[in-house]
Design a protein around this motif. Sequence first.
Motif, mmCIF file in Angstrom:
data_model
loop_
_atom_site.group_PDB
_atom_site.id
_atom_site.type_symbol
_atom_site.label_atom_id
_atom_site.label_comp_id
_atom_site.label_asym_id
_atom_site.label_seq_id
_atom_site.Cartn_x
_atom_site.Cartn_y
_atom_site.Cartn_z
ATOM 1 N N GLY A 72 0.810 -1.305 0.065
ATOM 2 C CA GLY A 72 -0.055 -0.171 0.062
ATOM 3 C C GLY A 72 1.019 1.264 -0.033
ATOM 4 O O GLY A 72 1.712 1.374 0.757
ATOM 5 N N GLY A 77 2.127 4.234 3.878
ATOM 6 C CA GLY A 77 3.231 3.409 3.208
ATOM 7 C C GLY A 77 4.356 4.294 2.675
ATOM 8 O O GLY A 77 5.440 4.017 2.923
ATOM 9 N N ILE A 96 4.272 -2.555 -3.049
ATOM 10 C CA ILE A 96 3.194 -3.005 -3.737
ATOM 11 C C ILE A 96 2.031 -2.108 -3.538
ATOM 12 O O ILE A 96 1.428 -1.941 -2.531
ATOM 13 C CB ILE A 96 2.937 -4.471 -3.468
ATOM 14 N N GLU A 97 1.496 -1.561 -4.728
ATOM 15 C CA GLU A 97 0.141 -0.607 -4.811
ATOM 16 C C GLU A 97 -0.692 -1.230 -5.701
ATOM 17 O O GLU A 97 -0.497 -1.374 -6.872
ATOM 18 C CB GLU A 97 0.842 0.706 -4.807
ATOM 19 N N GLY A 103 -0.585 6.938 -3.677
ATOM 20 C CA GLY A 103 -1.023 8.074 -2.787
ATOM 21 C C GLY A 103 -2.206 7.701 -2.008
ATOM 22 O O GLY A 103 -2.432 8.650 -1.121
ATOM 23 N N GLY A 222 -4.765 0.627 4.512
ATOM 24 C CA GLY A 222 -5.757 1.530 4.787
ATOM 25 C C GLY A 222 -6.946 1.007 5.480
ATOM 26 O O GLY A 222 -7.163 -0.399 5.787
ATOM 27 N N PHE A 290 -3.728 14.198 8.882
ATOM 28 C CA PHE A 290 -2.846 13.277 8.361
ATOM 29 C C PHE A 290 -1.280 13.068 9.160
ATOM 30 O O PHE A 290 -0.615 12.321 9.009
ATOM 31 C CB PHE A 290 -2.376 13.715 6.846
ATOM 32 N N MET A 293 -0.802 9.422 10.147
ATOM 33 C CA MET A 293 -0.178 8.463 9.064
ATOM 34 C C MET A 293 1.220 8.671 8.963
ATOM 35 O O MET A 293 2.238 7.882 8.720
ATOM 36 C CB MET A 293 -0.943 9.030 7.696
HETATM 37 O O1 AHZ Z 1 -4.911 1.196 -3.045
HETATM 38 C C1 AHZ Z 1 -4.598 1.104 -1.472
HETATM 39 C C2 AHZ Z 1 -3.862 2.577 -1.271
HETATM 40 O O2 AHZ Z 1 -3.371 3.227 -2.007
HETATM 41 C C3 AHZ Z 1 -3.414 0.419 -1.167
HETATM 42 N N1 AHZ Z 1 -3.798 -1.170 -1.054
HETATM 43 C C4 AHZ Z 1 -5.136 -1.544 -0.254
HETATM 44 N N2 AHZ Z 1 -5.097 -2.914 -0.285
HETATM 45 C C5 AHZ Z 1 -4.118 -3.310 -1.173
HETATM 46 C C6 AHZ Z 1 -3.386 -4.526 -1.456
HETATM 47 N N3 AHZ Z 1 -2.402 -4.535 -2.427
HETATM 48 C C7 AHZ Z 1 -1.712 -3.567 -2.683
HETATM 49 N N4 AHZ Z 1 -4.163 -5.863 -1.236
HETATM 50 C C8 AHZ Z 1 -3.424 -2.432 -1.371
HETATM 51 N N5 AHZ Z 1 -2.146 -2.297 -2.211
HETATM 52 O O3 AHZ Z 1 -3.193 0.818 0.268
HETATM 53 C C9 AHZ Z 1 -3.300 2.009 0.022
HETATM 54 C C10 AHZ Z 1 -3.904 2.613 1.281
HETATM 55 O O4 AHZ Z 1 -3.904 4.064 1.401
HETATM 56 P P1 AHZ Z 1 -4.661 4.703 2.198
HETATM 57 O O5 AHZ Z 1 -4.668 6.243 1.984
HETATM 58 O O6 AHZ Z 1 -6.184 4.394 2.314
HETATM 59 O O7 AHZ Z 1 -4.196 4.425 3.614
HETATM 60 P P2 AHZ Z 1 -3.388 5.188 4.995
HETATM 61 O O8 AHZ Z 1 -3.551 4.352 6.169
HETATM 62 O O9 AHZ Z 1 -2.230 5.429 4.370
HETATM 63 O O10 AHZ Z 1 -3.945 6.459 5.228
HETATM 64 C C11 AHZ Z 1 -5.323 6.370 5.535
HETATM 65 C C12 AHZ Z 1 -5.851 8.044 5.682
HETATM 66 C C13 AHZ Z 1 -7.278 8.083 6.016
HETATM 67 S S1 AHZ Z 1 -7.790 8.303 7.627
HETATM 68 C C14 AHZ Z 1 -9.244 8.293 7.190
HETATM 69 C C15 AHZ Z 1 -10.525 8.344 8.030
HETATM 70 O O11 AHZ Z 1 -10.346 8.452 9.187
HETATM 71 O O12 AHZ Z 1 -11.489 8.353 7.580
HETATM 72 N N6 AHZ Z 1 -9.489 8.094 5.916
HETATM 73 C C16 AHZ Z 1 -8.316 7.679 5.321
HETATM 74 C C17 AHZ Z 1 -8.183 7.725 3.842
#
Ligand code: AHZ
Length: 310
Positions: A72, A77, A96-97, A103, A222, A290, A293
């Motif tokens: 991710g 990540g 791996i994304e 992003g 995420g 953020f 994160m």
């Molecule tokens: O595409 C997904 C995203 O870019 C990727 N991902 C998920 N499952 C995957 C898999 N293989 C490869 N099986 C995968 N990639 O993981 C990334 C997650 O990014 P994100 O921005 O959703 O997560 P984060 O934990 O870095 O940031 C989250 C930020 C918040 S907080 C929040 C809230 O409180 O509502 N919402 C968000 C989006």
Amino acid sequence: SVAAPVTKLPSKATTANDYAVKGAQASIADMEGNWDSFRFAPIRESQVSRAMTRRYFEDLDAHAESDIVIVGAGSCGLSTAYVLANRRPDLRITIIEAGVAPGGGAWLGGQLFSAMVMRKPADAFLREVGVPYEEDDTGNFVVVKHAALFTSTLLSKVLAMPNVKLFNATCVEDLITRPSNGQDVRIAGVVTNWTLVTMHHDDQSCMDPNTINAPVIISTTGHDGPMGAFSVKRLVSMQRIEKLGGMRGLDMNTAEDAIVKNTREIVPGLIVGGMELSEVDGANRMGPTFGAMVLSGVKAAEEALRVFET
Ligand code: AHZ
């Protein structure tokens, strides 16, 4: 590595032959006002194909044995990758994304608004990466004028690091496990596939995956959703943890501290950070702020380096 400056083009050089001089470097000023005679240097289509595929398969070959795999490429990540790759340029780091665009949720601040809020002390990370921001009058948080400025700056730094390779449009669809301490398991790598293939296992059979071995996996996929919380959901279905706590309602103050402090190795070989962690612990969400994160990324990197430093 960046090529050393080489043959200078004759001034106002704009023809294909001029650019075909090996190592010649044009400047934009050479071209301006000269478009009638302008031509690109020649190429054959197969050269493009080979230039792309050779590098991709060399990368697949090298990264089949990685030191660290980050699953991710969201804000957590990418922050993890930045810290790890800087601190340990000797480690081979694979990201791996699943999406084409790395992003995750960090291209906008919240809803459809551009500005990104980071509570102190996460401003330290912005200074380290070189992302400009403005101080809020409260003195308690800072604001980046566009979330895309944060994400693109961080991404450009991470991608330029020679020890990092991002495989995008690629899903982690399972975890590699090994017996460890009798009946326990440790995570020893990831199972991957093109995302488009992963999405079609129900209607296309027999499309087996690929694998990457690594002693440390950092999962930052995420919160729950079509792709989110992948690794921790798999830990439940493989009966390695009993059940998920499930992400709780929004409370910025509680959520951000908890996510950073609890970023940790959940089972041997698997560190979980970012919002995926809220699904394990039953932690609150923080919504559009953020700082947790990026600092969860800093902590995940620290947890991973502990493995290599012992
Ligand atoms: O595409 C997904 C995203 O870019 C990727 N991902 C998920 N499952 C995957 C898999 N293989 C490869 N099986 C995968 N990639 O993981 C990334 C997650 O990014 P994100 O921005 O959703 O997560 P984060 O934990 O870095 O940031 C989250 C930020 C918040 S907080 C929040 C809230 O409180 O509502 N919402 C968000 C989006």
